[in-house]
Design a protein around this motif. Structure first.
Motif, mmCIF file in Angstrom:
data_model
loop_
_atom_site.group_PDB
_atom_site.id
_atom_site.type_symbol
_atom_site.label_atom_id
_atom_site.label_comp_id
_atom_site.label_asym_id
_atom_site.label_seq_id
_atom_site.Cartn_x
_atom_site.Cartn_y
_atom_site.Cartn_z
ATOM 1 N N GLN A 1 0.795 -1.211 0.000
ATOM 2 C CA GLN A 1 0.000 0.000 0.000
ATOM 3 C C GLN A 1 0.838 1.276 0.000
ATOM 4 O OE1 GLN A 1 -3.375 -0.142 -0.433
ATOM 5 N NE2 GLN A 1 -2.835 -2.311 -0.728
ATOM 6 N N ASP A 2 2.158 1.165 -0.043
ATOM 7 C CA ASP A 2 2.952 2.391 -0.104
ATOM 8 C C ASP A 2 2.741 3.054 -1.462
ATOM 9 O OD1 ASP A 2 5.640 1.636 -1.865
ATOM 10 O OD2 ASP A 2 4.756 -0.081 -0.810
ATOM 11 N N VAL A 3 2.975 4.359 -1.526
ATOM 12 C CA VAL A 3 2.661 5.158 -2.711
ATOM 13 C C VAL A 3 3.397 4.646 -3.940
ATOM 14 C CG1 VAL A 3 2.816 7.453 -3.729
ATOM 15 C CG2 VAL A 3 2.093 7.191 -1.348
ATOM 16 N N GLU A 4 4.679 4.316 -3.794
ATOM 17 C CA GLU A 4 5.459 3.865 -4.946
ATOM 18 C C GLU A 4 4.920 2.560 -5.510
ATOM 19 O OE1 GLU A 4 10.016 2.367 -5.875
ATOM 20 O OE2 GLU A 4 9.688 3.957 -4.392
ATOM 21 N N SER A 5 4.626 1.597 -4.645
ATOM 22 C CA SER A 5 4.106 0.306 -5.115
ATOM 23 C C SER A 5 2.737 0.471 -5.770
ATOM 24 C CB SER A 5 4.013 -0.687 -3.958
ATOM 25 O OG SER A 5 5.293 -1.001 -3.452
ATOM 26 N N TRP B 1 1.646 3.047 -7.368
ATOM 27 C CA TRP B 1 1.810 3.642 -8.694
ATOM 28 C C TRP B 1 2.212 2.578 -9.710
ATOM 29 C CZ3 TRP B 1 5.656 4.241 -12.384
ATOM 30 C CH2 TRP B 1 5.408 5.194 -13.368
ATOM 31 N N TRP B 2 3.149 1.708 -9.350
ATOM 32 C CA TRP B 2 3.564 0.638 -10.258
ATOM 33 C C TRP B 2 2.429 -0.357 -10.511
ATOM 34 C CZ3 TRP B 2 7.389 0.696 -13.489
ATOM 35 C CH2 TRP B 2 8.522 1.460 -13.225
ATOM 36 N N GLN B 3 1.627 -0.627 -9.480
ATOM 37 C CA GLN B 3 0.483 -1.515 -9.667
ATOM 38 C C GLN B 3 -0.496 -0.923 -10.679
ATOM 39 O OE1 GLN B 3 -1.177 -2.318 -5.738
ATOM 40 N NE2 GLN B 3 0.889 -2.641 -4.939
ATOM 41 N N ARG B 4 -0.768 0.363 -10.552
ATOM 42 C CA ARG B 4 -1.703 1.024 -11.475
ATOM 43 C C ARG B 4 -1.168 1.011 -12.903
ATOM 44 N NH1 ARG B 4 -1.492 6.476 -9.275
ATOM 45 N NH2 ARG B 4 -2.915 7.046 -10.961
ATOM 46 N N SER C 1 11.338 10.106 -9.920
ATOM 47 C CA SER C 1 12.051 9.135 -9.087
ATOM 48 C C SER C 1 11.634 7.702 -9.386
ATOM 49 C CB SER C 1 11.808 9.442 -7.604
ATOM 50 O OG SER C 1 10.409 9.374 -7.308
ATOM 51 N N LEU C 2 10.468 7.510 -10.004
ATOM 52 C CA LEU C 2 9.973 6.167 -10.286
ATOM 53 C C LEU C 2 10.376 5.666 -11.664
ATOM 54 C CD1 LEU C 2 6.366 6.515 -8.788
ATOM 55 C CD2 LEU C 2 8.380 5.490 -7.729
ATOM 56 N N LEU C 3 10.379 6.555 -12.640
ATOM 57 C CA LEU C 3 10.650 6.153 -14.011
ATOM 58 C C LEU C 3 11.546 7.208 -14.659
ATOM 59 C CD1 LEU C 3 9.691 3.680 -15.643
ATOM 60 C CD2 LEU C 3 7.951 5.135 -16.687
ATOM 61 N N PRO C 4 12.799 6.870 -14.928
ATOM 62 C CA PRO C 4 13.732 7.847 -15.501
ATOM 63 C C PRO C 4 13.258 8.360 -16.859
ATOM 64 C CG PRO C 4 14.907 5.933 -14.663
ATOM 65 C CD PRO C 4 13.447 5.584 -14.625
ATOM 66 N N ASP D 1 -1.995 11.724 -14.484
ATOM 67 C CA ASP D 1 -2.257 10.954 -13.269
ATOM 68 C C ASP D 1 -3.301 11.699 -12.440
ATOM 69 O OD1 ASP D 1 -2.220 9.601 -10.836
ATOM 70 O OD2 ASP D 1 -0.068 9.192 -10.950
ATOM 71 N N LEU D 2 -4.492 11.123 -12.328
ATOM 72 C CA LEU D 2 -5.574 11.789 -11.602
ATOM 73 C C LEU D 2 -5.355 11.778 -10.098
ATOM 74 C CD1 LEU D 2 -8.657 10.552 -13.664
ATOM 75 C CD2 LEU D 2 -7.427 12.718 -13.847
ATOM 76 N N ASP D 3 -4.486 10.902 -9.599
ATOM 77 C CA ASP D 3 -4.142 10.955 -8.177
ATOM 78 C C ASP D 3 -3.370 12.225 -7.856
ATOM 79 O OD1 ASP D 3 -5.372 8.555 -7.857
ATOM 80 O OD2 ASP D 3 -3.620 7.479 -7.092
ATOM 81 N N MET D 4 -2.582 12.701 -8.815
ATOM 82 C CA MET D 4 -1.810 13.915 -8.632
ATOM 83 C C MET D 4 -2.601 15.163 -9.015
ATOM 84 S SD MET D 4 1.841 12.654 -10.231
ATOM 85 C CE MET D 4 2.522 14.321 -10.068
#
Length: 505
Positions: free
Chosen positions: A56-60, A62-65, A111-114, A231-234
């Motif tokens: 449930q962390d934010v980074e995981s 995002w990758w799941q989505r 930070s997630l995707l260069p 990204d609608l979360d952002m």
């Protein structure tokens, strides 16, 4: 009147009973193209672990989505064993299972995707980072600074590998390539809503600039769409300034006499954009009749299609939609049994009235290129509660208007090149367009937009039908002019796509 090149292409690639045998060629199976593109060098990002992840962390999250978004857009969904290598089906349907579309991802860089260029490898559900330099500004320039690119951090680019379809369908493959990409756009739209992304479809861009950015061999592959992903979360309350999804190209009235086999690639060149072109100043004067007013004769039978929306909610919001996308298959045979009018109405509602699904979390105003150019006719052979005949569908009025009284089963069998799907379907949906009007508005590039929109509508028809356990299959091979003659559709309406609906055998 001199035809533009896209009109010339459409005429040259029509199927006709008297000439189709001379144009058909036996398939050279030793030359069958691969439907996957391989990159030997690059950093691989494996998306498979995130399909089952529950972190449930934010980074995981995002990758799941992102992983689910790409899977539902164009991922592998089934394996079929053949005499040779197994055949893998994808979330979006493709004529002949040839899958001419490729998906590239452009990252602005975080930070997630260069930053850089990625290719989506559907076969193993990975992203290959094959170019690590920042190209975002170049994409913006090539897309005439579309406002969504100022906000988005990711953008998809879809391309077409021409030979994948041309191997089987020769010059007519250009039609199928854009219908197939339209199916893919339908998935991208809906998969975005499921996973909290809002895609913006960009059809107007400088083709050669993006071809060069992706290092494409333009003899084999060309860019079809650019799709900024917000990204609608952002940005939950984001409002993007209005900007047309479709921009015009030139109208090409002078072109060489080309032999068969050279039409497809030349058509792609003739539909390219090299500079920004405003839409015609008299655009309103050449727009189609306002939706809902065509064939509004006082004496014709009119049937309301207003109905309750299909529910896509299972255990969690939109879980039913994701499940339907992943299990969708084209129906191979129908029983000939009748559909219910309520089923047809629900399928039409989901396809043409996205505003009815806002409470379920879907976008009420998804991007198309110009739906005002598309007309819909339905040949009814077996729908309980509806007389046999040909109907015009008026989306704005939500009603069917009967324009011919007849059972068309045998004619549909013939029109669809002898495919029994046409004969045994309960209803056959035809998407058409006035090609001359479209070219006057968008130049030869209109041919792309028309087929992309027809495929997008076709994918919504597919998913609605599967959700209701109705059989569905698209048909892009038909005797073009005979469709108009038999159904009473005006001769200036070019038939783009056929979708059959029926009871699965």
């Amino acid at each position: 009147m001199i035809d533009s090149f896209s009109q010339h292409y459409h005429q040259r690639t029509k199927y006709d009973p008297e000439t189709i045998s001379s144009k058909s060629q036996g398939l050279d199976w030793s030359q069958q193209p691969s439907s996957y593109k391989e990159y030997k060098i690059g950093t691989s990002y494996d998306l498979k672990p995130y399909l089952q992840a529950t972190k449930q962390d934010v980074e995981s999250q995002w990758w799941q989505r992102l992983s689910h978004f790409l899977l539902c857009s164009y991922g592998l969904t089934a394996r079929i064993q053949t005499m040779g290598d197994p055949m893998y089906l994808r979330a979006a349907p493709s004529a002949g299972g040839l899958y001419p579309a490729e998906i590239y991802l452009v990252a602005r860089g975080n930070s997630l995707l260069p930053a850089g260029l990625y290719n989506y490898q559907a076969k193993d559900h990975t992203l290959i980072h094959f170019w690590a330099s920042d190209v975002w500004q170049n994409i913006q320039v090539a897309c005439f600074n579309h406002p969504a690119l100022a906000i988005a951090e990711l953008s998809l680019i879809t391309t077409a590998v021409f030979y994948r379809s041309a191997w089987r369908y020769q010059d007519r493959a250009y039609r199928r390539i854009f219908l197939d990409t339209g199916h893919l756009l339908g998935n991208i739209e809906l998969a975005g809503a499921i996973n909290g992304f809002r895609p913006y479809f960009v059809g107007g861009f400088i083709d050669r600039q993006i071809d060069e950015l992706l290092y494409l061999n333009t003899e084999e592959e060309g860019v079809v769409t650019v799709i900024p992903i917000v990204d609608l979360d952002m940005h939950p309350d984001l409002s993007i300034p209005a900007f047309p999804s479709a921009l015009p190209s030139r109208i090409n009235l002078e072109y060489p006499e080309l032999p068969d086999g050279q039409l497809l690639k030349y058509c792609h060149q003739m539909t390219e954009i090299s500079q920004f072109r405003q839409l015609p100043a008299n655009v309103n004067a050449i727009d189609p009749v306002e939706l809902g007013d065509k064939y509004n004769f006082p004496f014709c039978l009119k049937i309301s299609t207003a109905t309750s929306p299909i529910s896509w909610q299972d255990d969690v919001p939109l879980a039913g939609l994701e499940d339907t996308i992943l299990k969708r298959r084209s129906t191979r045979a129908y029983t000939g049994g009748a559909l219910m009018l309520e089923e047809l109405n629900a399928i039409l509602d989901f396809t043409y009235h996205p505003q009815h699904y806002i409470e379920q979390g879907l976008d009420p105003n998804p991007d198309y290129f110009d739906l005002g150019l598309i007309e819909t006719f339905i040949a009814v052979s077996g729908v309980n509660g509806l007389e046999e005949g040909c109907y015009y569908y008026a989306p704005k009025a939500q009603e069917l208007r009967q324009i011919r009284f007849k059972n068309f089963r045998q004619e549909l069998h013939y029109l669809c090149l002898g495919q029994e799907l046409g004969r045994d379907a309960g209803a056959v949906i035809f998407h058409t367009a006035d090609l001359n009007m479209a070219v006057q508005k968008y130049g030869d590039r209109a041919y792309r937009y028309l087929h992309l929109d027809a495929g997008h509508l076709g994918q919504r028809l597919n998913l609605a039908a599967i959700r209701l356990d109705v059989g569905v299959s698209g048909i892009a091979g038909f005797f073009d002019d005979r469709v108009n003659e038999v159904l009473g559709i005006p001769a200036d309406e070019a038939v783009l796509y056929i979708t059959t609906l029926g009871r699965p055998a």
